[in-house]
Structures are given as C-alpha cells and as structure tokens.
Design an enzyme around this catalytic site. Structure first.
Site, PDB file in Angstrom:
ATOM      1  N   GLY A 134       0.797  -1.242   0.000  1.00 49.10           N
ATOM      2  CA  GLY A 134       0.000   0.000   0.000  1.00 49.10           C
ATOM      3  C   GLY A 134       0.819   1.276   0.000  1.00 49.10           C
ATOM      4  O   GLY A 134       0.269   2.363   0.079  1.00 49.10           O
ATOM      5  N   SER A 135       2.130   1.152  -0.090  1.00 47.19           N
ATOM      6  CA  SER A 135       2.977   2.353   0.022  1.00 47.19           C
ATOM      7  C   SER A 135       3.034   3.186  -1.249  1.00 47.19           C
ATOM      8  O   SER A 135       3.319   4.379  -1.196  1.00 47.19           O
ATOM      9  CB  SER A 135       4.401   1.935   0.410  1.00 47.19           C
ATOM     10  OG  SER A 135       4.854   0.910  -0.455  1.00 47.19           O
ATOM     11  N   ALA A 152       2.036 -16.500 -12.116  1.00 45.98           N
ATOM     12  CA  ALA A 152       1.596 -16.150 -10.757  1.00 45.98           C
ATOM     13  C   ALA A 152       0.247 -15.426 -10.798  1.00 45.98           C
ATOM     14  O   ALA A 152      -0.648 -15.699  -9.994  1.00 45.98           O
ATOM     15  CB  ALA A 152       2.649 -15.278 -10.086  1.00 45.98           C
ATOM     16  N   ASN A 167      -2.480  -6.922  -2.941  1.00 44.85           N
ATOM     17  CA  ASN A 167      -1.991  -6.081  -4.040  1.00 44.85           C
ATOM     18  C   ASN A 167      -0.476  -6.131  -4.207  1.00 44.85           C
ATOM     19  O   ASN A 167       0.038  -5.806  -5.283  1.00 44.85           O
ATOM     20  CB  ASN A 167      -2.449  -4.635  -3.762  1.00 44.85           C
ATOM     21  CG  ASN A 167      -1.758  -3.626  -4.633  1.00 44.85           C
ATOM     22  OD1 ASN A 167      -2.081  -3.483  -5.814  1.00 44.85           O
ATOM     23  ND2 ASN A 167      -0.768  -2.926  -4.074  1.00 44.85           N
ATOM     24  N   TYR A 204       5.657 -13.968 -14.018  1.00 42.10           N
ATOM     25  CA  TYR A 204       4.623 -12.996 -13.614  1.00 42.10           C
ATOM     26  C   TYR A 204       3.251 -13.458 -14.106  1.00 42.10           C
ATOM     27  O   TYR A 204       2.281 -13.477 -13.345  1.00 42.10           O
ATOM     28  CB  TYR A 204       4.980 -11.630 -14.198  1.00 42.10           C
ATOM     29  CG  TYR A 204       4.050 -10.489 -13.820  1.00 42.10           C
ATOM     30  CD1 TYR A 204       4.175  -9.838 -12.592  1.00 42.10           C
ATOM     31  CD2 TYR A 204       3.068 -10.036 -14.702  1.00 42.10           C
ATOM     32  CE1 TYR A 204       3.342  -8.770 -12.257  1.00 42.10           C
ATOM     33  CE2 TYR A 204       2.237  -8.976 -14.372  1.00 42.10           C
ATOM     34  CZ  TYR A 204       2.378  -8.343 -13.148  1.00 42.10           C
ATOM     35  OH  TYR A 204       1.546  -7.288 -12.821  1.00 42.10           O
TER      36      TYR A 204
HETATM   37  P1  NAP Z   1       4.395  -0.452  -7.515  1.00 38.43           P
HETATM   38  O1  NAP Z   1       4.052   0.977  -7.681  1.00 38.43           O
HETATM   39  O2  NAP Z   1       5.738  -0.939  -7.898  1.00 38.43           O
HETATM   40  O3  NAP Z   1       4.106  -0.835  -5.984  1.00 38.43           O
HETATM   41  C1  NAP Z   1       4.338  -2.143  -5.532  1.00 38.43           C
HETATM   42  C2  NAP Z   1       3.914  -2.253  -4.094  1.00 38.43           C
HETATM   43  O4  NAP Z   1       4.086  -3.616  -3.660  1.00 38.43           O
HETATM   44  C3  NAP Z   1       4.764  -1.380  -3.162  1.00 38.43           C
HETATM   45  O5  NAP Z   1       3.924  -0.890  -2.144  1.00 38.43           O
HETATM   46  C4  NAP Z   1       5.763  -2.389  -2.597  1.00 38.43           C
HETATM   47  O6  NAP Z   1       6.267  -2.021  -1.318  1.00 38.43           O
HETATM   48  C5  NAP Z   1       4.866  -3.618  -2.485  1.00 38.43           C
HETATM   49  N1  NAP Z   1       5.605  -4.872  -2.385  1.00 38.43           N
HETATM   50  C6  NAP Z   1       6.399  -5.458  -3.308  1.00 38.43           C
HETATM   51  N2  NAP Z   1       6.870  -6.626  -2.826  1.00 38.43           N
HETATM   52  C7  NAP Z   1       6.357  -6.775  -1.580  1.00 38.43           C
HETATM   53  C8  NAP Z   1       6.475  -7.765  -0.572  1.00 38.43           C
HETATM   54  N3  NAP Z   1       7.218  -8.872  -0.762  1.00 38.43           N
HETATM   55  N4  NAP Z   1       5.808  -7.602   0.588  1.00 38.43           N
HETATM   56  C9  NAP Z   1       5.050  -6.491   0.801  1.00 38.43           C
HETATM   57  N5  NAP Z   1       4.900  -5.516  -0.118  1.00 38.43           N
HETATM   58  C10 NAP Z   1       5.558  -5.655  -1.288  1.00 38.43           C
HETATM   59  O7  NAP Z   1       3.377  -1.389  -8.309  1.00 38.43           O
HETATM   60  P2  NAP Z   1       1.889  -1.167  -8.820  1.00 38.43           P
HETATM   61  O8  NAP Z   1       1.957  -0.915 -10.263  1.00 38.43           O
HETATM   62  O9  NAP Z   1       1.130  -0.273  -7.927  1.00 38.43           O
HETATM   63  O10 NAP Z   1       1.349  -2.662  -8.660  1.00 38.43           O
HETATM   64  C11 NAP Z   1       0.485  -3.071  -7.634  1.00 38.43           C
HETATM   65  C12 NAP Z   1      -0.118  -4.415  -8.034  1.00 38.43           C
HETATM   66  O11 NAP Z   1      -0.832  -4.240  -9.257  1.00 38.43           O
HETATM   67  C13 NAP Z   1       0.913  -5.501  -8.293  1.00 38.43           C
HETATM   68  O12 NAP Z   1       0.438  -6.720  -7.813  1.00 38.43           O
HETATM   69  C14 NAP Z   1       0.996  -5.527  -9.802  1.00 38.43           C
HETATM   70  O13 NAP Z   1       1.417  -6.776 -10.290  1.00 38.43           O
HETATM   71  C15 NAP Z   1      -0.413  -5.211 -10.187  1.00 38.43           C
HETATM   72  N6  NAP Z   1      -0.556  -4.683 -11.545  1.00 38.43           N
HETATM   73  C16 NAP Z   1       0.055  -3.532 -11.914  1.00 38.43           C
HETATM   74  C17 NAP Z   1      -0.107  -3.070 -13.205  1.00 38.43           C
HETATM   75  C18 NAP Z   1       0.524  -1.817 -13.703  1.00 38.43           C
HETATM   76  O14 NAP Z   1       0.490  -1.577 -14.918  1.00 38.43           O
HETATM   77  N7  NAP Z   1       1.117  -0.992 -12.862  1.00 38.43           N
HETATM   78  C19 NAP Z   1      -0.898  -3.789 -14.115  1.00 38.43           C
HETATM   79  C20 NAP Z   1      -1.505  -4.949 -13.690  1.00 38.43           C
HETATM   80  C21 NAP Z   1      -1.333  -5.390 -12.398  1.00 38.43           C
HETATM   81  P3  NAP Z   1       7.573  -1.061  -1.168  1.00 38.43           P
HETATM   82  O15 NAP Z   1       7.129   0.317  -1.602  1.00 38.43           O
HETATM   83  O16 NAP Z   1       7.904  -1.124   0.269  1.00 38.43           O
HETATM   84  O17 NAP Z   1       8.612  -1.623  -2.075  1.00 38.43           O
END
Ligand code: NAP
Length: 233
Positions: free
Chosen positions: A9-10, A145, A77, A142
């Site tokens: 959530g960060s 998963a 998430n 990816y």
């Molecule tokens: P992001 O901005 O890179 O943020 C990822 C988040 O996950 C951060 O809060 C990070 O924490 C946390 N995280 C990663 N590994 C972790 C762990 N082992 N334990 C706890 N927290 C962890 O990514 P996002 O784009 O918002 O993605 C969020 C979700 O949406 C993901 O599951 C991603 O696969 C999915 N998604 C994203 C997209 C896209 O285009 N962006 C598309 C489809 C799906 P820190 O800040 O502490 O590192």
C-alpha cells in the site's frame, strides 16, 4: 468502521486504494516491504497505520496480522514486475515471484479468514493483471503467478461464499505506476495507442474498481474485473 488491509500500500495502485478506502470512511492498514517513509507518511495522512512485512514470509505476515487484529476487507496487491526470457529465469526469480504473489496472498487470506467466517461477512480482492489472462512474453513467471491468483479467487469464492464472504479479482491493464517506469516512454506510448481508450490507466481508476468490489450489495463473487481501457476484451 471496517478495517481494510492493503498489501503493497505504500505506492502506486496500493496507495491509491488506501486513499479510496480512507475517503470511504474505512480504517486502512498499509502494508509495505521497504518504503518506510512513503508508507508512514501516507498512513499519517489517512489516519491509518503502516506495517512493514514481506508478504512472502509467513512469520512476518502472522506478526503483522497479530498487530492488526480483525480484518474485514483484504486487498492482496503486493507485487513486482520481472522481465526475463523463460530460459534465463533462475530458481530464485521463479520462487520469489510465486512467493510474493501466490504465497503472499495465501498467508494473508488464511490469517484473515477465521474472523470473516465467524462474522459471516468479508471481502477479499486479489490484484492480478491482464497478463494473467492473456500471458505476456518475457514475463512468464509474472503471468503464471497472476493466472494462479485468478484460479485461487474462483476456487476460494466457491468455498467461502456460503460464509457470506466475497472473493474477487481485479486484473488491471497498463497503469501509470513505478512498476512500468522501466518500460520507457516509447513503449508506454505504443501501449497507449494500442488501447481503445487511447491512454494508459491511473492507479485511482484501479482503486475505484477495488473499492466497488469491496462494497456489499452487488451479488458479485469469483469474478475477474479488468480495468484495462479495452486493451483486452
Ligand atoms: P508499484 O508501484 O511498484 O508498488 C508495488 C507495491 O508492492 C509497493 O507498495 C511495494 O512495497 C509492495 N511490495 C512489493 N513486494 C512486496 C512484498 N514482498 N511484501 C510487501 N509488499 C511488497 O506497483 P503497482 O503498479 O502499484 O502494482 C500493484 C499491483 O498491481 C501488483 O500486484 C501488480 O502486479 C499489479 N498490476 C500492476 C499493473 C501496472 O500496470 N502498474 C498492471 C496490472 C497489475 P515497497 O514500496 O515497500 O517496495
């Protein structure tokens, strides 16, 4: 007041989701892995709490859940991108992806379910991806998963539906977050052009979809809702 746990959530989608739930009047718990400052200032802003835990580590998840107490809505998430040809994937890459995405969801769900079953209500939202539906070259771990999360969603929805708990999946398309920063402007522009709505999505749009699924009164469970601008239909 509902207690909502958002893993990862960060930043990005998770942070937008925390904001959306807080604006909805919910108590938000912001889980993160390493972004201490971001998570804590967001928690302060939203009147929630931030908890550091690597979701792939069962002991850390259990300690986090012990600190929170009862959870009414869980948003799985936390995730990360990983680009590599399949034959170049190491065992470590593979285990890390499945550990964070699938074991992370498994540990969190197992921890929150007893309370949800006891109160006969609750909502679980798993954040998958369009690549979990269609598959993506150079992202086999990816895609595997994220497809697994869809299977988990459907099976668990059947199992816990009789206890009044909904389990749904959000499978976003290309969203403007740190995760995609490494793609570069040209690729992002191309992806926007391939998207019928002509742009990539925002974290707030995904958050809106997650919030909708967490609300009662829609008779939806076991479904995959994909905010993707029409990229995958
Ligand atoms: P992001 O901005 O890179 O943020 C990822 C988040 O996950 C951060 O809060 C990070 O924490 C946390 N995280 C990663 N590994 C972790 C762990 N082992 N334990 C706890 N927290 C962890 O990514 P996002 O784009 O918002 O993605 C969020 C979700 O949406 C993901 O599951 C991603 O696969 C999915 N998604 C994203 C997209 C896209 O285009 N962006 C598309 C489809 C799906 P820190 O800040 O502490 O590192």
């Amino acid at each position: 007041m509902r207690t909502v746990l958002i893993t990862g959530g960060s930043r990005g989608i998770g942070a937008a989701t925390a904001r959306a739930f807080a604006q909805n009047g919910d108590r938000v718990i912001i889980n993160y892995q390493s972004s201490h400052q971001l998570a804590n200032s967001l928690a302060e802003e939203l009147g929630g709490i931030a908890i550091c835990a690597d979701v792939s580590d069962k002991a850390q998840v259990q300690a986090m859940l012990a600190q929170i107490g009862e959870v009414d809505v869980l948003v799985n998430n936390a995730g990360f991108a990983q680009f590599a040809m399949f034959d170049a994937l190491s065992d470590e890459d593979w285990q890390r992806m499945l550990g964070v995405t699938l074991s992370g969801a498994f540990y969190c769900i197992q921890g929150v379910l007893p309370h949800m079953i006891h109160q006969k209500s609750g909502a679980i939202i798993n954040v998958s991806s369009i690549w979990g539906i269609t598959g993506s070259a150079c992202e086999v771990a990816y895609s595997t998963a994220k497809a697994g999360l869809i299977g988990m969603t459907k099976a668990l929805a059947k199992e816990v539906g009789p206890s009044g708990i909904s389990v749904n999946c959000v499978a976003p398309g290309v969203i403007d977050t740190d995760m995609n920063a490494c793609l570069g402007d040209d690729i992002l522009k191309q992806l926007a052009e391939e998207t019928p709505l002509g742009r990539i999505g925002t974290p707030e749009e995904v958050a809106k979809t997650i919030l909708f699924l967490a609300e009662g009164g829609h008779f939806i469970t076991g479904q995959v809702l994909s905010p993707n601008g029409g990229l995958v239909i």
